[in-house]
Write an enzyme that holds these catalytic residues in place. Structure first.
Site, short mmCIF file in Angstrom:
data_model
loop_
_atom_site.label_atom_id
_atom_site.label_comp_id
_atom_site.label_asym_id
_atom_site.label_seq_id
_atom_site.Cartn_x
_atom_site.Cartn_y
_atom_site.Cartn_z
N TRP A 1 -18.21 -27.61 17.80
CA TRP A 1 -18.34 -28.37 19.08
C TRP A 1 -16.94 -29.05 19.62
O TRP A 1 -16.16 -28.89 18.76
CB TRP A 1 -19.23 -29.67 18.75
CG TRP A 1 -18.70 -30.64 17.59
CD1 TRP A 1 -18.94 -30.44 16.33
CD2 TRP A 1 -17.72 -31.88 18.16
NE1 TRP A 1 -18.03 -31.67 15.86
CE2 TRP A 1 -17.55 -32.48 16.98
CE3 TRP A 1 -17.36 -32.28 19.33
CZ2 TRP A 1 -16.76 -33.67 16.80
CZ3 TRP A 1 -16.50 -33.56 19.04
CH2 TRP A 1 -16.47 -34.12 17.94
N GLU B 1 -9.67 -43.40 14.19
CA GLU B 1 -9.76 -42.14 14.33
C GLU B 1 -8.50 -41.69 15.14
O GLU B 1 -7.72 -40.81 14.78
CB GLU B 1 -10.74 -41.57 15.15
CG GLU B 1 -12.31 -41.66 14.34
CD GLU B 1 -12.46 -40.53 13.21
OE1 GLU B 1 -11.40 -39.71 13.22
OE2 GLU B 1 -13.41 -40.68 12.30
N GLU C 1 -10.63 -33.13 13.11
CA GLU C 1 -10.47 -34.84 13.19
C GLU C 1 -10.04 -35.26 14.74
O GLU C 1 -10.35 -36.35 15.22
CB GLU C 1 -9.63 -35.45 12.04
CG GLU C 1 -9.86 -35.28 10.92
CD GLU C 1 -11.20 -36.44 10.46
OE1 GLU C 1 -11.31 -37.33 11.54
OE2 GLU C 1 -11.82 -36.27 9.53
N HIS D 1 -12.50 -36.16 16.98
CA HIS D 1 -13.36 -37.62 16.78
C HIS D 1 -12.82 -38.46 17.88
O HIS D 1 -13.58 -39.37 18.52
CB HIS D 1 -13.32 -37.95 15.40
CG HIS D 1 -13.80 -36.78 14.57
ND1 HIS D 1 -14.01 -37.08 13.32
CD2 HIS D 1 -14.36 -35.86 14.69
CE1 HIS D 1 -14.36 -35.98 12.73
NE2 HIS D 1 -14.77 -35.26 13.75
N GLU E 1 -13.29 -39.95 3.28
CA GLU E 1 -14.18 -39.38 4.09
C GLU E 1 -15.49 -39.47 3.80
O GLU E 1 -16.42 -39.79 4.76
CB GLU E 1 -13.73 -37.70 3.80
CG GLU E 1 -12.79 -37.00 4.03
CD GLU E 1 -12.36 -36.80 5.67
OE1 GLU E 1 -13.43 -37.06 6.54
OE2 GLU E 1 -11.13 -36.52 6.04
N THR F 1 -16.10 -42.82 6.00
CA THR F 1 -16.32 -42.38 7.43
C THR F 1 -17.62 -41.68 7.55
O THR F 1 -18.22 -42.03 8.56
CB THR F 1 -15.07 -41.51 8.26
OG1 THR F 1 -14.90 -40.50 7.23
CG2 THR F 1 -13.77 -42.37 8.11
N ASP G 1 -19.26 -34.01 10.37
CA ASP G 1 -17.83 -33.40 10.29
C ASP G 1 -17.26 -34.24 9.01
O ASP G 1 -16.74 -33.42 8.04
CB ASP G 1 -16.81 -33.55 11.37
CG ASP G 1 -16.88 -32.61 12.29
OD1 ASP G 1 -17.49 -31.74 12.21
OD2 ASP G 1 -15.97 -32.80 13.55
N GLU G 2 -17.31 -35.64 9.07
CA GLU G 2 -16.92 -36.19 7.92
C GLU G 2 -17.32 -35.96 6.49
O GLU G 2 -16.76 -35.60 5.45
CB GLU G 2 -16.77 -37.73 8.09
CG GLU G 2 -16.64 -38.36 9.26
CD GLU G 2 -15.22 -38.33 9.60
OE1 GLU G 2 -14.34 -37.58 9.01
OE2 GLU G 2 -14.66 -38.93 10.76
N HIS H 1 -15.83 -32.41 5.58
CA HIS H 1 -14.54 -32.77 4.77
C HIS H 1 -14.39 -33.72 3.68
O HIS H 1 -13.94 -33.14 2.58
CB HIS H 1 -13.53 -33.83 5.86
CG HIS H 1 -13.42 -33.31 7.18
ND1 HIS H 1 -13.26 -34.00 8.25
CD2 HIS H 1 -13.43 -31.86 7.81
CE1 HIS H 1 -12.95 -33.24 9.27
NE2 HIS H 1 -13.37 -31.88 9.09
FE LIG Z 1 -12.28 -37.64 8.43
FE LIG Z 2 -12.64 -38.45 11.82
#
Ligand SMILES: [Fe+2]
Ligand SMILES: [Fe+2]
Length: 379
Positions: free
Chosen positions: A77, A122, A160, A163, A213, A216, A245-246, A249
């Site tokens: 995305w 971020e 990242e 974000h 991670e 978040t 995403d976090e 990660h």
């Molecule tokens: Fe992150």
């Molecule tokens: Fe992030």
């Protein structure tokens, strides 16, 4: 214990008060003394030279098990997918912005404060990439190194980077926040850097990133839930997309520590204990806006009171990692390693008890934030 030199203290005050000293700004006594004491006892490059070989020997493992967690650019995305489309004719673009403003107009001020704080965190991404590249044995030595550790950390940075871009643009278009004060805060924060107590040691570094991670993931998941409750399903989707995403990660970093526990259990267990003794500090702890000397503490209070990121979450994350890494059952530890294991495995209930006592003493607070045009929020 090393004592902090006058020169270090002056440099630190300079950092905490902004790298251009602001005469109007009062010092931040709590943070200053806490960070001073951390820095006074800090060491750098503490990993033994031969341990670099551990990370070298894990390169093919990392290629097989970590790099697949990078999402290819073409199927990733982008902020553009979730924002008003500026390539449309002006009236259509304006319509999209108008709808965005209608959705965001009922969001509570205290929610915006927490979302802004998360976004600013971020936005300090250059600090985090610098820090990762300072970890011994896994840093990107050339800027385009092809070791799996470097390929991962650059890909992680690229993911990242979206974000902060997405949240910042969305907040800008909402018209609900003071962009000038937000931009100043980001400027100050990048100038100040951060201090995590990880000693350029990748064992400690990867323990930190595993924890952070997940933190978040929890935090963006909660801002997604609150956006939905506040009447903005698009913002809920934005925060949920970032949370996903976090989570990916977190999976990568947790796998790395899991592997380190397998190949070097005592060193890894001791790194986990050291980081938990020092506390996993939020990376934006030097946050300030040039006005409020307690901005970071006040933002943390807002996140705690809104249930976005709480001391209970901190204990939950610790318990999750203990289970995930099967730390209670870990074998082949030296006596030092066993002591570290005992400390870590008994820590979560202690954190919860301390938090319960703090909650009992907590009272309502009026806090003012420049990010929302100095409006007062009651927390
Ligand atoms: Fe992150
Ligand atoms: Fe992030």
């Amino acid at each position: 214990m090393l004592s902090i030199s006058t020169q270090q203290r002056v440099a630190l005050e300079w950092n905490l008060n902004g790298y251009q000293p602001c005469p109007k700004l009062k010092p931040r006594p709590q943070i200053t003394s806490k960070i001073c004491s951390m820095i006074s006892t800090s060491k750098t490059h503490t990993m033994a030279q031969e341990k670099v070989e551990v990370f070298k020997s894990l390169e093919s493992w990392a290629t097989q098990h970590v790099l697949p967690l990078v999402k290819p650019v073409e199927i990733s995305w982008q902020p553009h997918d979730l924002l008003p489309d500026s390539s449309l004719p002006l009236d259509e673009f304006n319509d999209q912005v108008k709808r965005l403003r209608e959705r965001t107009k009922e969001l509570p001020d205290e929610y915006l404060v927490v979302l802004v704080g998360d976004m600013i965190t971020e936005e300090a991404l250059p600090t985090y990439q610098t820090w990762i590249n300072k970890l011994d044995g896994v840093g990107d030595e050339t800027g385009s190194s092809q070791t799996p550790w470097s390929v991962w950390s650059r890909s992680w940075t690229a993911e990242e980077n979206r974000h902060g871009d997405l949240l910042k643009t969305y907040l800008y278009l909402s018209g609900r926040v003071d962009m000038l004060m937000i931009e100043k805060t980001i400027h100050y924060l990048l100038g100040a850097g951060m201090y995590l107590g990880t000693e350029n040691n990748p064992y400690m570094g990867f323990v930190y990133t595993s924890f952070q991670e997940r933190a978040t993931f929890v935090s963006h998941g909660n801002t997604a839930r609150l956006a939905k409750e506040g009447g903005d399903p698009v913002l809920a989707r934005i925060c949920g997309t970032i949370a996903a995403d976090e989570k990916r990660h977190e999976t990568a970093y947790v796998k790395i520590v899991e592997k380190l526990l397998e190949v070097d259990p005592t060193e890894t267990m001791m790194a986990i204990a050291t980081m938990m003794r020092r506390n996993i500090t939020m990376p934006a702890h030097f946050m300030q806006d040039g006005r409020d000397p307690h901005l970071f503490e006040n933002f943390s209070v807002a996140a705690q009171r809104l249930g976005v990121y709480t001391a209970g979450d901190y204990a939950d994350i610790l318990e999750y990692l203990i289970r995930r890494w099967r730390l209670e059952k870990l074998e082949n530890l030296t006596s030092e390693g066993k002591r570290a294991q005992e400390f870590v495995c008994g820590l979560a209930p202690r954190i919860r008890r301390l938090q319960e006592r703090a909650d009992e003493r907590a009272c309502k607070m009026d806090l003012t934030f420049s990010w929302i045009f100095n409006k007062k929020v009651i927390l």
